[in-house]
Enzyme design. Sequence first.
Site, PDB file in Angstrom:
ATOM      1  N   ALA A 147       3.523  -1.165   4.961  1.00 30.99           N
ATOM      2  CA  ALA A 147       2.363  -1.005   6.010  1.00 30.99           C
ATOM      3  C   ALA A 147       2.581  -2.395   6.252  1.00 30.99           C
ATOM      4  O   ALA A 147       2.584  -2.651   7.504  1.00 30.99           O
ATOM      5  CB  ALA A 147       1.231   0.174   6.077  1.00 30.99           C
ATOM      6  N   TYR A 157      11.335   8.184   0.693  1.00 29.14           N
ATOM      7  CA  TYR A 157      11.294   7.190  -0.555  1.00 29.14           C
ATOM      8  C   TYR A 157      12.048   7.637  -2.027  1.00 29.14           C
ATOM      9  O   TYR A 157      11.987   6.788  -2.603  1.00 29.14           O
ATOM     10  CB  TYR A 157       9.963   6.693  -1.063  1.00 29.14           C
ATOM     11  CG  TYR A 157       9.327   6.791   1.132  1.00 29.14           C
ATOM     12  CD1 TYR A 157       9.826   4.911   2.004  1.00 29.14           C
ATOM     13  CD2 TYR A 157       8.393   7.131   1.625  1.00 29.14           C
ATOM     14  CE1 TYR A 157       8.731   4.448   2.549  1.00 29.14           C
ATOM     15  CE2 TYR A 157       7.977   6.789   2.915  1.00 29.14           C
ATOM     16  CZ  TYR A 157       8.135   5.937   3.262  1.00 29.14           C
ATOM     17  OH  TYR A 157       7.423   4.988   4.406  1.00 29.14           O
ATOM     18  N   ARG A 207      14.075   3.946  11.761  1.00 28.18           N
ATOM     19  CA  ARG A 207      13.121   4.941  12.301  1.00 28.18           C
ATOM     20  C   ARG A 207      11.706   4.981  13.397  1.00 28.18           C
ATOM     21  O   ARG A 207      12.605   4.080  14.127  1.00 28.18           O
ATOM     22  CB  ARG A 207      11.523   4.942  10.718  1.00 28.18           C
ATOM     23  CG  ARG A 207      13.027   5.209   9.428  1.00 28.18           C
ATOM     24  CD  ARG A 207      11.382   4.640   8.360  1.00 28.18           C
ATOM     25  NE  ARG A 207      10.673   5.746   8.165  1.00 28.18           N
ATOM     26  CZ  ARG A 207       9.950   5.455   7.736  1.00 28.18           C
ATOM     27  NH1 ARG A 207       9.799   4.637   7.088  1.00 28.18           N
ATOM     28  NH2 ARG A 207       8.915   6.720   7.491  1.00 28.18           N
ATOM     29  N   ARG A 229       8.316   0.666  13.650  1.00 36.30           N
ATOM     30  CA  ARG A 229       8.394   0.462  11.878  1.00 36.30           C
ATOM     31  C   ARG A 229      10.056  -1.332  11.899  1.00 36.30           C
ATOM     32  O   ARG A 229      10.391  -2.200  10.875  1.00 36.30           O
ATOM     33  CB  ARG A 229       9.022   1.186  10.515  1.00 36.30           C
ATOM     34  CG  ARG A 229       7.817   1.484  10.680  1.00 36.30           C
ATOM     35  CD  ARG A 229       8.726   2.383   9.264  1.00 36.30           C
ATOM     36  NE  ARG A 229       8.014   3.985   9.824  1.00 36.30           N
ATOM     37  CZ  ARG A 229       6.114   3.931   8.628  1.00 36.30           C
ATOM     38  NH1 ARG A 229       6.171   3.884   8.842  1.00 36.30           N
ATOM     39  NH2 ARG A 229       5.516   4.876   9.393  1.00 36.30           N
ATOM     40  N   HIS A 257       4.608  -4.459   9.071  1.00 42.98           N
ATOM     41  CA  HIS A 257       3.575  -4.707  10.423  1.00 42.98           C
ATOM     42  C   HIS A 257       2.972  -4.700  11.156  1.00 42.98           C
ATOM     43  O   HIS A 257       2.878  -4.849  12.593  1.00 42.98           O
ATOM     44  CB  HIS A 257       4.380  -3.003  10.987  1.00 42.98           C
ATOM     45  CG  HIS A 257       5.702  -2.494   9.598  1.00 42.98           C
ATOM     46  ND1 HIS A 257       6.909  -3.073  10.462  1.00 42.98           N
ATOM     47  CD2 HIS A 257       5.369  -1.665   9.312  1.00 42.98           C
ATOM     48  CE1 HIS A 257       7.486  -2.067   9.425  1.00 42.98           C
ATOM     49  NE2 HIS A 257       6.768  -1.503   8.295  1.00 42.98           N
ATOM     50  N   GLU A 279      12.320  -9.901   1.167  1.00 41.43           N
ATOM     51  CA  GLU A 279      11.921  -8.348   1.130  1.00 41.43           C
ATOM     52  C   GLU A 279      12.896  -6.943   1.276  1.00 41.43           C
ATOM     53  O   GLU A 279      13.863  -7.464   1.660  1.00 41.43           O
ATOM     54  CB  GLU A 279      11.587  -8.582   2.910  1.00 41.43           C
ATOM     55  CG  GLU A 279      10.513  -7.995   3.875  1.00 41.43           C
ATOM     56  CD  GLU A 279      10.548  -7.903   5.458  1.00 41.43           C
ATOM     57  OE1 GLU A 279      11.373  -9.457   5.519  1.00 41.43           O
ATOM     58  OE2 GLU A 279      10.283  -6.665   5.962  1.00 41.43           O
ATOM     59  N   PRO A 307       0.817  -1.275  -0.047  1.00 45.80           N
ATOM     60  CA  PRO A 307      -0.102  -0.156   0.102  1.00 45.80           C
ATOM     61  C   PRO A 307       0.578   1.185   0.044  1.00 45.80           C
ATOM     62  O   PRO A 307       2.049   1.183   0.614  1.00 45.80           O
ATOM     63  CB  PRO A 307      -0.269  -0.349   1.105  1.00 45.80           C
ATOM     64  CG  PRO A 307      -0.004  -1.259   1.994  1.00 45.80           C
ATOM     65  CD  PRO A 307       0.312  -1.902   1.072  1.00 45.80           C
ATOM     66  N   ASN A 308      -0.140   1.993  -0.029  1.00 44.17           N
ATOM     67  CA  ASN A 308       0.685   3.625  -0.853  1.00 44.17           C
ATOM     68  C   ASN A 308       2.223   3.137  -1.647  1.00 44.17           C
ATOM     69  O   ASN A 308       2.445   5.297  -2.204  1.00 44.17           O
ATOM     70  CB  ASN A 308       0.952   3.874   0.319  1.00 44.17           C
ATOM     71  CG  ASN A 308      -0.047   4.153   1.619  1.00 44.17           C
ATOM     72  OD1 ASN A 308      -1.210   4.729   1.059  1.00 44.17           O
ATOM     73  ND2 ASN A 308       0.459   3.279   2.794  1.00 44.17           N
ATOM     74  N   ASN A 349       8.114  -5.558  -1.755  1.00 46.06           N
ATOM     75  CA  ASN A 349       8.169  -4.598  -0.051  1.00 46.06           C
ATOM     76  C   ASN A 349       6.477  -4.496   0.220  1.00 46.06           C
ATOM     77  O   ASN A 349       5.504  -3.727  -0.168  1.00 46.06           O
ATOM     78  CB  ASN A 349       8.382  -3.157  -0.848  1.00 46.06           C
ATOM     79  CG  ASN A 349       8.566  -2.123   0.455  1.00 46.06           C
ATOM     80  OD1 ASN A 349       7.748  -2.365   1.186  1.00 46.06           O
ATOM     81  ND2 ASN A 349       9.126  -0.621  -0.130  1.00 46.06           N
ATOM     82  N   ARG A 377       5.182  10.330  -2.511  1.00 42.61           N
ATOM     83  CA  ARG A 377       5.346  10.340  -1.167  1.00 42.61           C
ATOM     84  C   ARG A 377       6.616  10.345  -0.344  1.00 42.61           C
ATOM     85  O   ARG A 377       7.536   9.801  -0.652  1.00 42.61           O
ATOM     86  CB  ARG A 377       4.225   9.077  -0.841  1.00 42.61           C
ATOM     87  CG  ARG A 377       4.508   8.556   0.323  1.00 42.61           C
ATOM     88  CD  ARG A 377       3.906   6.861   0.605  1.00 42.61           C
ATOM     89  NE  ARG A 377       3.543   6.658   2.407  1.00 42.61           N
ATOM     90  CZ  ARG A 377       4.698   5.958   2.076  1.00 42.61           C
ATOM     91  NH1 ARG A 377       4.879   4.303   0.888  1.00 42.61           N
ATOM     92  NH2 ARG A 377       4.105   5.010   3.099  1.00 42.61           N
ATOM     93  N   SER A 417      13.632   2.545   2.371  1.00 40.09           N
ATOM     94  CA  SER A 417      14.583   3.408   3.587  1.00 40.09           C
ATOM     95  C   SER A 417      14.736   1.926   4.574  1.00 40.09           C
ATOM     96  O   SER A 417      14.202   0.984   4.576  1.00 40.09           O
ATOM     97  CB  SER A 417      12.581   3.594   4.174  1.00 40.09           C
ATOM     98  OG  SER A 417      11.810   2.942   5.401  1.00 40.09           O
ATOM     99  N   HIS A 435      12.437  -3.289   1.434  1.00 34.22           N
ATOM    100  CA  HIS A 435      12.174  -1.863   2.757  1.00 34.22           C
ATOM    101  C   HIS A 435      13.323  -0.253   1.411  1.00 34.22           C
ATOM    102  O   HIS A 435      14.468  -0.396   1.403  1.00 34.22           O
ATOM    103  CB  HIS A 435      12.423  -1.626   4.088  1.00 34.22           C
ATOM    104  CG  HIS A 435      11.191  -2.720   4.180  1.00 34.22           C
ATOM    105  ND1 HIS A 435      10.142  -3.134   3.836  1.00 34.22           N
ATOM    106  CD2 HIS A 435      11.491  -3.842   5.014  1.00 34.22           C
ATOM    107  CE1 HIS A 435       9.513  -3.913   4.722  1.00 34.22           C
ATOM    108  NE2 HIS A 435      10.222  -4.285   4.642  1.00 34.22           N
ATOM    109  N   ASP A 479       1.403 -15.886   6.494  1.00 32.24           N
ATOM    110  CA  ASP A 479       0.989 -17.354   6.092  1.00 32.24           C
ATOM    111  C   ASP A 479       0.709 -17.534   4.272  1.00 32.24           C
ATOM    112  O   ASP A 479       1.252 -18.256   4.154  1.00 32.24           O
ATOM    113  CB  ASP A 479      -0.704 -17.431   6.415  1.00 32.24           C
ATOM    114  CG  ASP A 479      -0.527 -17.330   8.112  1.00 32.24           C
ATOM    115  OD1 ASP A 479       0.388 -17.618   8.531  1.00 32.24           O
ATOM    116  OD2 ASP A 479      -1.805 -17.463   8.344  1.00 32.24           O
TER     117      ASP A 479
END
Length: 149
Positions: A80, A25, A110, A114, A83, A101, A12-13, A77, A20, A105, A103, A90
Amino acid sequence: MSQRKVLILHGPNLNLLGTRQPEIYGSETLNDINNALYEKAAVNGWNIKALQSNHEGVLIDAIHAARDDDTAAIVINPAAYTHTSVAILDALNAFEGKVIEVHLSNVHKRESFRHHSYVSLRADGVIAGLGSQGYLAALDAVIRAAERT
Ligand SMILES: O=C1C[C@@](O)(C(=O)O)C[C@@H](O)[C@@H]1O
């Protein structure tokens, strides 16, 4: 042997990348990131499918589909959902290929919420804080690992 296929999942986002919080980012858009990945994959004879969604269930459905079409690896990625999402963990646990995985940032520099990642319980590798280069490093790791087998 699994096919030379990688699923790139953006949570998301991340559709807002470029505008953003660029101080966190970066200024590249999601298209810029995906294009660089498509290019690297093509040069190495791999196929990529990239998907961004703001909806947890859509990401989970894409992970399920990757089980069925012999995808070698997922680079994710989860944004949010990293977390919060036991459901994405699953789904990844039901996928047999490699999971990396990513990220943009350095989440560990942070807010403390996070610092915990459900997805890390499944990931074969975690890359944080390298900006868009992190995705390319993840793809590189997938390709090199496959070449060793
Ligand atoms: O949306 C994001 C992006 C992120 O996954 C990153 O790429 O740095 C870090 C997450 O904590 C955040 O919610």
